[in-house]
Structure formats: structure tokens, C-alpha cells
Design a protein around this motif. Structure first.
Motif, mmCIF file in Angstrom:
data_model
loop_
_atom_site.group_PDB
_atom_site.id
_atom_site.type_symbol
_atom_site.label_atom_id
_atom_site.label_comp_id
_atom_site.label_asym_id
_atom_site.label_seq_id
_atom_site.Cartn_x
_atom_site.Cartn_y
_atom_site.Cartn_z
ATOM 1 N N ASP A 143 17.348 7.316 -5.806
ATOM 2 C CA ASP A 143 18.558 6.548 -6.094
ATOM 3 C C ASP A 143 18.606 5.271 -5.266
ATOM 4 O OD1 ASP A 143 21.291 6.092 -7.117
ATOM 5 O OD2 ASP A 143 21.896 6.599 -5.070
ATOM 6 N N LYS A 144 18.281 5.370 -3.975
ATOM 7 C CA LYS A 144 18.267 4.179 -3.116
ATOM 8 C C LYS A 144 17.213 3.177 -3.572
ATOM 9 C CE LYS A 144 20.016 6.007 1.284
ATOM 10 N NZ LYS A 144 19.647 6.270 2.703
ATOM 11 N N ARG A 145 16.109 3.672 -4.114
ATOM 12 C CA ARG A 145 15.047 2.772 -4.570
ATOM 13 C C ARG A 145 15.486 1.965 -5.787
ATOM 14 N NH1 ARG A 145 12.406 -0.407 -6.575
ATOM 15 N NH2 ARG A 145 10.155 -0.594 -6.822
ATOM 16 N N LYS A 153 29.025 5.426 0.100
ATOM 17 C CA LYS A 153 28.229 6.481 0.696
ATOM 18 C C LYS A 153 27.207 7.028 -0.304
ATOM 19 C CE LYS A 153 31.831 8.033 3.905
ATOM 20 N NZ LYS A 153 32.664 9.192 4.344
ATOM 21 N N ARG A 154 26.200 7.685 0.233
ATOM 22 C CA ARG A 154 25.172 8.300 -0.612
ATOM 23 C C ARG A 154 25.127 9.810 -0.383
ATOM 24 N NH1 ARG A 154 21.918 4.298 -3.718
ATOM 25 N NH2 ARG A 154 22.776 2.333 -2.957
ATOM 26 N N THR A 155 26.275 10.397 -0.069
ATOM 27 C CA THR A 155 26.316 11.851 0.012
ATOM 28 C C THR A 155 26.106 12.433 -1.379
ATOM 29 O OG1 THR A 155 28.693 11.908 -0.334
ATOM 30 C CG2 THR A 155 27.925 11.785 1.956
ATOM 31 N N LEU A 156 25.720 13.698 -1.433
ATOM 32 C CA LEU A 156 25.480 14.315 -2.734
ATOM 33 C C LEU A 156 26.719 14.251 -3.613
ATOM 34 C CD1 LEU A 156 23.836 15.920 -4.778
ATOM 35 C CD2 LEU A 156 24.423 18.007 -3.516
ATOM 36 N N SER A 157 27.889 14.533 -3.056
ATOM 37 C CA SER A 157 29.101 14.537 -3.879
ATOM 38 C C SER A 157 29.386 13.163 -4.465
ATOM 39 C CB SER A 157 30.298 15.037 -3.065
ATOM 40 O OG SER A 157 30.507 14.228 -1.923
ATOM 41 N N VAL A 158 29.178 12.118 -3.680
ATOM 42 C CA VAL A 158 29.425 10.751 -4.159
ATOM 43 C C VAL A 158 28.397 10.359 -5.211
ATOM 44 C CG1 VAL A 158 29.422 8.317 -3.479
ATOM 45 C CG2 VAL A 158 30.615 10.000 -2.066
ATOM 46 N N VAL A 159 27.136 10.650 -4.955
ATOM 47 C CA VAL A 159 26.081 10.280 -5.899
ATOM 48 C C VAL A 159 26.199 11.100 -7.182
ATOM 49 C CG1 VAL A 159 23.586 10.190 -6.263
ATOM 50 C CG2 VAL A 159 24.565 9.442 -4.091
ATOM 51 N N ALA A 164 27.871 11.067 -13.025
ATOM 52 C CA ALA A 164 28.685 11.926 -13.885
ATOM 53 C C ALA A 164 28.168 13.362 -13.918
ATOM 54 C CB ALA A 164 28.770 11.363 -15.305
ATOM 55 N N VAL A 165 27.699 13.828 -12.753
ATOM 56 C CA VAL A 165 27.251 15.212 -12.611
ATOM 57 C C VAL A 165 28.338 16.004 -11.918
ATOM 58 C CG1 VAL A 165 25.608 16.746 -11.439
ATOM 59 C CG2 VAL A 165 24.795 14.670 -12.582
ATOM 60 N N ARG A 166 28.728 17.087 -12.505
ATOM 61 C CA ARG A 166 29.795 17.913 -11.935
ATOM 62 C C ARG A 166 29.274 18.688 -10.729
ATOM 63 N NH1 ARG A 166 33.609 22.041 -15.446
ATOM 64 N NH2 ARG A 166 34.796 22.922 -13.698
ATOM 65 N N LEU A 167 30.065 18.697 -9.668
ATOM 66 C CA LEU A 167 29.703 19.453 -8.466
ATOM 67 C C LEU A 167 30.909 20.264 -8.028
ATOM 68 C CD1 LEU A 167 28.004 20.288 -6.058
ATOM 69 C CD2 LEU A 167 28.505 18.086 -4.972
ATOM 70 N N ASP A 176 25.085 22.998 -4.529
ATOM 71 C CA ASP A 176 24.439 21.752 -4.122
ATOM 72 C C ASP A 176 23.045 21.632 -4.730
ATOM 73 O OD1 ASP A 176 26.661 21.144 -2.659
ATOM 74 O OD2 ASP A 176 25.709 21.301 -0.695
ATOM 75 N N ALA A 177 22.299 22.722 -4.745
ATOM 76 C CA ALA A 177 20.941 22.686 -5.280
ATOM 77 C C ALA A 177 20.943 22.325 -6.759
ATOM 78 C CB ALA A 177 20.247 24.029 -5.057
ATOM 79 N N VAL A 178 21.799 22.979 -7.526
ATOM 80 C CA VAL A 178 21.852 22.729 -8.964
ATOM 81 C C VAL A 178 22.338 21.313 -9.246
ATOM 82 C CG1 VAL A 178 22.987 23.403 -11.116
ATOM 83 C CG2 VAL A 178 22.092 25.157 -9.571
ATOM 84 N N ALA A 179 23.355 20.867 -8.513
ATOM 85 C CA ALA A 179 23.853 19.502 -8.719
ATOM 86 C C ALA A 179 22.770 18.483 -8.404
ATOM 87 C CB ALA A 179 25.088 19.259 -7.852
ATOM 88 N N ALA A 180 22.010 18.706 -7.343
ATOM 89 C CA ALA A 180 20.926 17.783 -7.002
ATOM 90 C C ALA A 180 19.892 17.728 -8.118
ATOM 91 C CB ALA A 180 20.274 18.204 -5.684
ATOM 92 N N GLY A 181 19.567 18.884 -8.695
ATOM 93 C CA GLY A 181 18.627 18.899 -9.810
ATOM 94 C C GLY A 181 19.138 18.108 -10.999
ATOM 95 N N ARG A 182 20.415 18.256 -11.297
ATOM 96 C CA ARG A 182 20.998 17.517 -12.427
ATOM 97 C C ARG A 182 21.076 16.028 -12.129
ATOM 98 N NH1 ARG A 182 25.682 22.132 -13.354
ATOM 99 N NH2 ARG A 182 24.353 23.594 -14.531
ATOM 100 N N VAL A 183 21.328 15.662 -10.866
ATOM 101 C CA VAL A 183 21.310 14.250 -10.487
ATOM 102 C C VAL A 183 19.907 13.678 -10.677
ATOM 103 C CG1 VAL A 183 21.487 12.647 -8.536
ATOM 104 C CG2 VAL A 183 23.287 14.334 -8.928
ATOM 105 N N ALA A 184 18.888 14.425 -10.277
ATOM 106 C CA ALA A 184 17.513 13.964 -10.465
ATOM 107 C C ALA A 184 17.225 13.717 -11.943
ATOM 108 C CB ALA A 184 16.535 14.985 -9.889
ATOM 109 N N GLN A 185 17.696 14.601 -12.798
ATOM 110 C CA GLN A 185 17.485 14.418 -14.228
ATOM 111 C C GLN A 185 18.265 13.214 -14.756
ATOM 112 O OE1 GLN A 185 18.533 18.423 -15.507
ATOM 113 N NE2 GLN A 185 16.371 18.954 -15.785
ATOM 114 N N ALA A 186 19.480 13.001 -14.237
ATOM 115 C CA ALA A 186 20.271 11.843 -14.659
ATOM 116 C C ALA A 186 19.606 10.535 -14.227
ATOM 117 C CB ALA A 186 21.688 11.934 -14.084
ATOM 118 N N ILE A 187 19.039 10.524 -13.033
ATOM 119 C CA ILE A 187 18.304 9.352 -12.563
ATOM 120 C C ILE A 187 17.083 9.118 -13.451
ATOM 121 C CG2 ILE A 187 16.894 8.442 -10.676
ATOM 122 C CD1 ILE A 187 18.828 9.838 -8.731
#
Length: 240
Positions: A143-145, A153-159, A164-167, A176-187
Motif C-alpha cells: 500500500d505504501k509503495r 495513519k496506516r494501521t490495519l483498521s484505517v487501511v 472498503a474491507v470490513r474489519l 485481523d488476519a482475514v481482513a489483511a488478506g482481503r486488503v491484499a486482494q483489494a490492493i
């Protein structure tokens, strides 16, 4: 300026099915703090959980009140219901090794924290540590790249909210693990046109991106007086 998303490009194949990993711990010192809860799972192309394992450990030390305030696990609860830390560490390492062996990437938000702490726990308990874990996807680094100048902020909840990933249940390992995976897919969806085509290339590039991001953060912290000129932000990735 960050690249504008091109929705006509398809998500890279490597982002379709991913492993996810998160720890909740006794503190933020990767060398000294201990695992309290852990989650290792798999999500499919639609972000649905298709495999999940959760652990509660007795860390063998008191859980500070500040850590309990974050993840909700007290020392008494961990001692009464947690499994021996050595067993938990062994099983978490084995679960991650299994995902890597199957060719799945593992998503971990701020990967150096989780993988470094897990490595120190493995060494502490005489468990063979993961050797050069990978491939790993770190949504924080990616995301930073691709959106370097976004403010906030770049906390998981903010990112997660940004993509638009529900956490629900932030600071609970599975959530947190599942949300991070969905964020990776959204990116991966948003920046498909610019992302490396293979997992190996993505993993390698993140090493350089993390190093550059740490150098930039070091310069900023020195400039505002948060760091002495001789200090540096550790940019090693994915294990410090």
C-alpha cells in the motif's frame, strides 16, 4: 502522485487464494514478547474463509494490562485456558510451512513484526524456525509503495476502511488476519496493472520497498527530532 487504478486489468493470479497469518502478543518487542493468540488460515478469491486454525497460548509470563486492553486476554485466562507455548509455536510454524509448501502466499500485515516474533519464540522453545519464509504479501508495504503520499495513519483498521474491507473485532488474531488478506486482494484489484506478475518477484520487490520506506521514515523522524541522527528505522523484511 500515485497511479490511478485501471479497473480493466484483472487481479494477478497469485492473489486469488492466499494464506493469512496474525499474532496477538504480550507486547511489541519481537525479541522479548510472547505469543498470546495466533491465527493461520486461507481465504478464497472472494475473500471467504476456507480454512482456519486458532490458538490460545499460555505465554509463561504475565500479560501486561496494556496488551490485555488491546486484545482482551488476561494472564488468568491464558493460564487457565491456554496451551503450552512450545506446542502453540510448533503448530503455528508447521501450519505456515504447510502453506508455503503448497505454493500459497501468506498475507501478514506488517509482516516483520509477526514473523520476527514467531522466529524468536521458536528459538526460545527449541522449535526449528522457518527458514527464509516466503512468499509473503505485506499489505502495509505494498500500500505504501502504490499510494505513497496518501495522508493519515496506516494501521490495519484505517487501511481496511480505505479499501472498503470490513474489519470486525480488530486486534483479534483471526479478524485481523482475514481482513489483511482481503486488503491484499483489494490492493491487487486496484493496482493490477502495476503489480509484479509472479509471487517470487513480488516477494523480492517488497524487500527493497520496505528498505526504502524505512530510509524515508528515518529521514522524517530525524527531521522532526523523534530520532537521533545516528539512529535508523529497521527496514529488514520480512524477518528482522
Amino acid at each position: 502522485m500515485h497511479p490511478e487504478p485501471l479497473p480493466l486489468f484483472q487481479r494477478p493470479e497469485w492473489a486469488s487464494v492466499v494464506g493469512v497469518f496474525d499474532l496477538e502478543t504480550t507486547g511489541v518487542d519481537v525479541a522479548r514478547d510472547r505469543i498470546v493468540t495466533a491465527h493461520v488460515g486461507v481465504i478464497d478469491a472472494d475473500g471467504h474463509v476456507v480454512d482456519a486454525r486458532d490458538w490460545l497460548a499460555d505465554p509463561g509470563v504475565a500479560i501486561p494490562a496494556g496488551a490485555t486492553a488491546i486484545h482482551g486476554i488476561t494472564t488468568a485466562h491464558a493460564r487457565a485456558h491456554g496451551r503450552p507455548a512450545s506446542d502453540v509455536v510448533t503448530e503455528v510454524v508447521d501450519a505456515l510451512a504447510g502453506l508455503f509448501a503448497a505454493g500459497l502466499p501468506v498475507v501478514a500485515y506488517n509482516a516483520p513484526y509477526d514473523f520476527s516474533l514467531l522466529r524468536h519464540e521458536a528459538l526460545r522453545h527449541g522449535v526449528p524456525a522457518l527458514a527464509d519464509p516466503g512468499p509473503i504479501i505485506d499489505p502495509l508495504v505494498v500500500d505504501k509503495r502504490y499510494d505513497r503520499y496518501r495522508r493519515g495513519k496506516r494501521t490495519l483498521s484505517v487501511v481496511a476502511a480505505h479499501y472498503a474491507v470490513r474489519l470486525d473485532g480488530a486486534h483479534e488474531a483471526s479478524a485481523d488476519a482475514v481482513a489483511a488478506g482481503r486488503v491484499a486482494q483489494a490492493i491487487a484489484d486496484r493496482y493490477a496493472a502495476w503489480l509484479p506478475p509472479t509471487l517470487d518477484e513480488l516477494h523480492t520487490r517488497q524487500i527493497g520497498w520496505a528498505r526504502s520506506q524505512a530510509e524515508s521514515l528515518t529521514e522524517y523522524f530525524v527531521r522532526i527530532g523523534r530520532l537521533d541522527p545516528d539512529d535508523v528505522v529497521d527496514g529488514r523484511w520480512p524477518v528482522r
